[in-house]
Design a protein around this motif. Structure first.
Motif, short mmCIF file in Angstrom:
data_model
loop_
_atom_site.label_atom_id
_atom_site.label_comp_id
_atom_site.label_asym_id
_atom_site.label_seq_id
_atom_site.Cartn_x
_atom_site.Cartn_y
_atom_site.Cartn_z
N ARG A 8 -49.80 -18.94 -3.12
CA ARG A 8 -48.61 -19.34 -3.88
C ARG A 8 -47.89 -20.44 -3.12
NH1 ARG A 8 -46.18 -19.07 -7.85
NH2 ARG A 8 -46.77 -17.34 -9.11
N ARG A 9 -47.48 -21.48 -3.85
CA ARG A 9 -46.71 -22.57 -3.26
C ARG A 9 -45.31 -22.06 -2.95
NH1 ARG A 9 -43.27 -26.52 -4.89
NH2 ARG A 9 -43.47 -28.54 -3.86
N VAL A 10 -44.79 -22.40 -1.79
CA VAL A 10 -43.49 -21.93 -1.34
C VAL A 10 -42.37 -22.72 -2.03
CG1 VAL A 10 -41.99 -21.67 0.67
CG2 VAL A 10 -44.44 -21.25 0.88
N GLY A 11 -41.37 -22.00 -2.48
CA GLY A 11 -40.19 -22.65 -3.05
C GLY A 11 -40.32 -22.94 -4.54
N PRO A 12 -39.27 -23.51 -5.09
CA PRO A 12 -39.28 -23.84 -6.53
C PRO A 12 -40.20 -25.03 -6.79
CG PRO A 12 -37.30 -24.71 -5.52
CD PRO A 12 -38.01 -23.90 -4.45
N ARG A 13 -40.63 -25.12 -8.02
CA ARG A 13 -41.44 -26.28 -8.41
C ARG A 13 -40.58 -27.54 -8.30
NH1 ARG A 13 -46.19 -25.41 -11.61
NH2 ARG A 13 -46.52 -23.20 -11.94
N PRO A 14 -41.21 -28.67 -7.99
CA PRO A 14 -40.45 -29.93 -7.99
C PRO A 14 -39.94 -30.26 -9.39
CG PRO A 14 -42.61 -30.20 -6.96
CD PRO A 14 -42.59 -28.86 -7.60
N THR A 15 -38.92 -31.06 -9.44
CA THR A 15 -38.44 -31.59 -10.71
C THR A 15 -39.36 -32.73 -11.11
OG1 THR A 15 -36.18 -31.07 -10.07
CG2 THR A 15 -36.46 -32.65 -11.86
N THR A 16 -39.77 -32.74 -12.37
CA THR A 16 -40.60 -33.84 -12.88
C THR A 16 -39.96 -34.39 -14.15
OG1 THR A 16 -42.02 -32.40 -14.25
CG2 THR A 16 -42.71 -32.77 -11.95
N THR A 17 -40.39 -35.57 -14.55
CA THR A 17 -39.81 -36.17 -15.75
C THR A 17 -40.21 -35.41 -17.00
OG1 THR A 17 -41.67 -37.67 -16.02
CG2 THR A 17 -39.77 -38.48 -14.74
N GLY A 18 -41.41 -34.80 -16.99
CA GLY A 18 -41.89 -34.11 -18.18
C GLY A 18 -42.32 -35.05 -19.29
N LEU A 19 -42.31 -36.34 -19.01
CA LEU A 19 -42.68 -37.35 -20.01
C LEU A 19 -44.14 -37.73 -19.87
CD1 LEU A 19 -39.64 -39.75 -19.42
CD2 LEU A 19 -39.89 -38.06 -21.25
N GLU A 20 -44.70 -38.26 -20.96
CA GLU A 20 -46.05 -38.82 -20.86
C GLU A 20 -46.05 -39.99 -19.89
OE1 GLU A 20 -47.87 -39.98 -24.50
OE2 GLU A 20 -47.99 -37.93 -25.26
N ILE A 21 -45.11 -40.91 -20.12
CA ILE A 21 -45.02 -42.10 -19.28
C ILE A 21 -43.54 -42.41 -19.07
CG2 ILE A 21 -45.55 -44.56 -19.10
CD1 ILE A 21 -47.95 -44.00 -20.96
N PRO A 22 -43.05 -42.41 -17.87
CA PRO A 22 -43.78 -42.03 -16.66
C PRO A 22 -43.72 -40.53 -16.43
CG PRO A 22 -41.61 -42.79 -16.03
CD PRO A 22 -41.70 -42.90 -17.54
N HIS A 23 -44.82 -39.96 -16.02
CA HIS A 23 -44.87 -38.55 -15.62
C HIS A 23 -44.77 -38.54 -14.10
CE1 HIS A 23 -47.20 -34.58 -15.15
NE2 HIS A 23 -45.98 -34.30 -15.57
N ASP A 24 -43.54 -38.47 -13.62
CA ASP A 24 -43.27 -38.61 -12.19
C ASP A 24 -42.66 -37.34 -11.62
OD1 ASP A 24 -44.14 -41.24 -11.96
OD2 ASP A 24 -42.14 -42.09 -12.23
N GLN A 25 -42.90 -37.14 -10.33
CA GLN A 25 -42.24 -36.10 -9.56
C GLN A 25 -40.97 -36.73 -8.99
OE1 GLN A 25 -44.81 -33.88 -6.91
NE2 GLN A 25 -43.13 -33.54 -5.47
N MET A 26 -39.85 -36.02 -9.11
CA MET A 26 -38.55 -36.59 -8.77
C MET A 26 -38.00 -36.15 -7.42
SD MET A 26 -38.41 -38.29 -11.51
CE MET A 26 -36.80 -38.99 -11.40
N ASP A 27 -38.57 -35.11 -6.80
CA ASP A 27 -38.10 -34.62 -5.51
C ASP A 27 -39.26 -33.94 -4.79
OD1 ASP A 27 -38.36 -32.21 -6.92
OD2 ASP A 27 -36.22 -31.79 -6.98
N GLN A 28 -38.99 -33.45 -3.57
CA GLN A 28 -39.99 -32.75 -2.75
C GLN A 28 -41.22 -33.63 -2.47
OE1 GLN A 28 -40.76 -28.61 -3.78
NE2 GLN A 28 -38.99 -28.60 -5.15
N PHE A 29 -40.99 -34.82 -1.96
CA PHE A 29 -42.05 -35.78 -1.70
C PHE A 29 -42.81 -35.47 -0.41
CE2 PHE A 29 -38.80 -38.71 -3.83
CZ PHE A 29 -39.24 -38.38 -5.10
N SER A 30 -43.97 -36.11 -0.27
CA SER A 30 -44.77 -35.98 0.95
C SER A 30 -44.17 -36.84 2.06
CB SER A 30 -46.20 -36.49 0.72
OG SER A 30 -46.90 -35.69 -0.17
N PRO A 31 -44.14 -36.32 3.29
CA PRO A 31 -43.82 -37.19 4.42
C PRO A 31 -44.94 -38.23 4.56
CG PRO A 31 -43.73 -34.87 5.06
CD PRO A 31 -44.33 -34.93 3.69
N PRO A 32 -44.63 -39.40 5.12
CA PRO A 32 -45.65 -40.47 5.20
C PRO A 32 -46.95 -40.03 5.88
CG PRO A 32 -43.49 -41.33 5.79
CD PRO A 32 -43.32 -39.84 5.62
#
Length: 156
Positions: A8-32
């Protein structure tokens, strides 16, 4: 890592746009360094080459095959060889073998891409949330390998 029964992934799911375009993740990004490790793993897969995506924003890194052999549902259309891409924030859009989608969704790692609801698009397209640490990177790499196996017909 058994991707068929992911942790199980820890924590809440990231916020996403939920759109076809752009279908983006809005938080909880990867460190470089985690995103760089994900790219290194992708580029090490046999037959894979990278470059600008054919189906997403130009800044996303396409994962393409020199010799695509997988079925129609293994690719991000209209491309005939792009099975996934990595966005600047570290999340991926990729195709997954159908049996993996429900376990990864239930464990909190992926969500269906809204465009996959259209009949002309495969229902195997997902967003895999950006890995935030080494443990999450292991899950992302296992999913990436499953996508590559499907697209290159290297199924176990």
């Amino acid at each position: 890592m058994n991707i068929n029964t992911p942790p199980r992934r820890v924590g809440p799911r990231p916020t996403t746009t939920g759109l076809e375009i752009p279908h983006d993740q809005m938080d909880q990004f990867s460190p470089p360094e985690i995103r760089a490790a994900l790219i290194k793993e992708a580029e090490s897969l046999p037959g894979v080459f990278t470059g600008p995506s054919q189906v997403s924003e130009p800044s996303s890194l396409a994962l393409r095959l020199h010799e695509p052999r997988g079925p129609w549902q293994a690719f991000l259309h209209p491309s005939r060889d792009e099975f996934g891409h990595i966005h600047r924030a570290g999340f991926m859009h990729l195709t997954l073998p159908a049996p993996l989608i429900d376990p990864l969704t239930e464990a909190g790692w992926v969500e269906a891409h809204p465009i996959s609801l259209r009949p002309q698009w495969p229902d195997t397209i997902v967003m895999l949330y950006a890995p935030r640490d080494e443990a999450e990177l292991a899950v992302a790499v296992a999913a990436l390998r499953a996508s590559w196996q499907q697209a290159s017909s290297q199924l176990p």
